[in-house]
Write an enzyme that holds these catalytic residues in place. Structure first.
Site, PDB file in Angstrom:
ATOM      1  N   PHE A 160       0.827  -1.209   0.000  1.00 31.26           N
ATOM      2  CA  PHE A 160       0.000   0.000   0.000  1.00 31.26           C
ATOM      3  C   PHE A 160       0.863   1.262   0.000  1.00 31.26           C
ATOM      4  O   PHE A 160       0.633   2.186  -0.782  1.00 31.26           O
ATOM      5  CB  PHE A 160      -0.918  -0.026   1.222  1.00 31.26           C
ATOM      6  N   ASP A 161       1.860   1.316   0.875  1.00 22.81           N
ATOM      7  CA  ASP A 161       2.725   2.496   0.983  1.00 22.81           C
ATOM      8  C   ASP A 161       3.424   2.787  -0.340  1.00 22.81           C
ATOM      9  O   ASP A 161       3.421   3.916  -0.834  1.00 22.81           O
ATOM     10  CB  ASP A 161       3.809   2.268   2.035  1.00 22.81           C
ATOM     11  N   THR A 162       4.046   1.745  -0.890  1.00 16.36           N
ATOM     12  CA  THR A 162       4.803   1.917  -2.119  1.00 16.36           C
ATOM     13  C   THR A 162       3.898   2.370  -3.259  1.00 16.36           C
ATOM     14  O   THR A 162       4.244   3.279  -4.024  1.00 16.36           O
ATOM     15  CB  THR A 162       5.500   0.599  -2.504  1.00 16.36           C
TER      16      THR A 162
END
Length: 402
Positions: free
Chosen positions: A196-198
């Site tokens: 999700f972050d990436t």
């Protein structure tokens, strides 16, 4: 999905920052960490804050502890989700937030809290759109084992070389964003777990948004239960999906006026997404071949054979799809010149494996894979530059160029 235990109103200060703490079966550290975070923010943070404990379908006492903390501490609430996934938890809370800035940090508070104000200040001022803590810049102070260090650096190097990422550390659990920006990005983010972050950062960068980085002091949690190898493979699949979406133009969000006129060098806007897709596919193929060949030959031999096969296919695919060269004319020359990139990759990855064998004899296959990925990521960056300015430069090859 359940609801929050209680509804909170913003503190009587002008700006509000929401800090999400995603948890799954974290009864061991939850109470101590949230109390420490709450005390720190109450005593030092100059803006209004709200701490949201986002429980990802825990099966231990985490949810009970979270609700108790919500009743005990001001500006703390608990939200329960019926399914696991850090990305799912952040999506849920961030999409509903009324704060000026949303953020999150890992429940073990591995990142020193003194970095929190520098993280959110550029967002509150409007200077930046997203902010991340980075463990990989020169000013960071990091304590962790060599295995996690190698895998983390390999992954972020791969992001920079294959995906063209400009940010240095996609995985640090210490991030923030202006709420209006992140709520515009969320519908285009598909992952619900660790990638999700990436994906959020790649999407933001793709649209020209400003990402502020803060070097952090960070101490590894030795009790971390993250499956590093499985998470790494999920991340590689996520990179392939993001590259495919970028190439197809599927993701479109409103961007700030300041970036609407930004332009890449001629041709690069088309070439980079295609090169990224081919690069991710080549990396996955290389890893599959390496793991298969490693069963019957030494690591150095397995890497050399796998790299040779994928290098030929990579040059052919980039010739056709990235640089638009068709027909047989010049194909052999392109392969021979592209072979220089193969030699660079071979030297880097062989040297990396040799160094690994010297520093860590008997290292696991997972660590060998990480070393190969890191070396090949650096070779990928060199390959793109060589292909663009030399092998497929239109001034050198006029046959069959669109």
């Amino acid at each position: 999905m359940g609801g929050s235990v209680k509804q909170l109103t913003a503190p009587p200060r002008t700006r509000l920052v929401e800090i999400v703490v995603p948890v799954y079966n974290e009864q061991r550290v939850l109470a101590e960490s949230v109390r420490r975070l709450h005390a720190y923010l109450t005593g030092t943070f100059p803006y209004g804050f709200r701490i949201t404990i986002a429980d990802n379908a825990s099966t231990d006492a985490t949810w009970r502890i979270a609700t108790d903390l919500g009743r005990e501490l001001s500006h703390v609430r608990a939200v329960h989700l019926d399914a696991k996934g850090r990305g799912r938890a952040l999506r849920r809370v961030w999409s509903e937030s009324d704060a000026d800035v949303v953020s999150y940090m890992d429940v073990d508070l591995s990142t020193d809290l003194d970095a929190f104000l520098p993280l959110v200040a550029p967002l509150l001022s409007g200077h930046s759109d997203l902010a991340i803590g980075t463990r990989l810049s020169r000013g960071a102070n990091v304590v962790r084992g060599p295995k996690r260090e190698l895998i983390s650096r390999s992954y972020n190097l791969l992001l920079r070389s294959a995906m063209g990422a400009g940010f240095s550390d996609a995985q640090c659990g210490f991030k923030a964003a202006r709420t209006e920006i992140v709520q515009a990005l969320l519908p285009a983010v598909e992952d619900e777990e660790w990638f999700f972050d990436t994906e959020l950062l790649l999407l933001a960068e793709r649209h020209g948004l400003r990402i502020h980085e803060v070097p952090v002091d960070w101490v590894d949690d030795p009790d971390s239960r993250v499956d590093i190898l499985r998470t790494s493979m999920d991340d590689l699949r996520g990179m392939a999906r993001v590259a495919r979406k970028t190439l197809s133009g599927a993701a479109r969000i409103p961007v700030p006026p300041r970036v609407q006129k930004a332009r890449l060098p001629t041709g690069m806007a088309r070439q980079l997404p295609s090169f990224a897709v081919i690069g991710v596919i080549s990396t996955l193929a290389h890893l599959a071949l390496f793991v298969t060949l490693r069963l019957v030959v030494p690591a150095v031999v397995a890497n050399g054979l796998a790299l040779l096969i994928t290098a030929v296919a990579n040059t052919a695919a980039n010739r056709r799809f990235t640089f638009g060269v068709t027909g047989r004319a010049g194909a052999l020359r392109h392969q021979l010149e592209g072979g220089l990139a193969f030699l660079i990759g071979l030297l880097l990855s062989t040297g990396g494996l040799a160094l690994l064998g010297y520093l860590a004899p008997g290292a696991s296959t997972a660590v060998e894979i990480a070393a190969v990925v890191a070396a090949n990521a650096l070779a990928t960056l060199v390959r793109f530059l060589l292909l663009r300015v030399w092998v497929f430069n239109p001034r050198r090859a006029k046959e069959g160029v669109r």
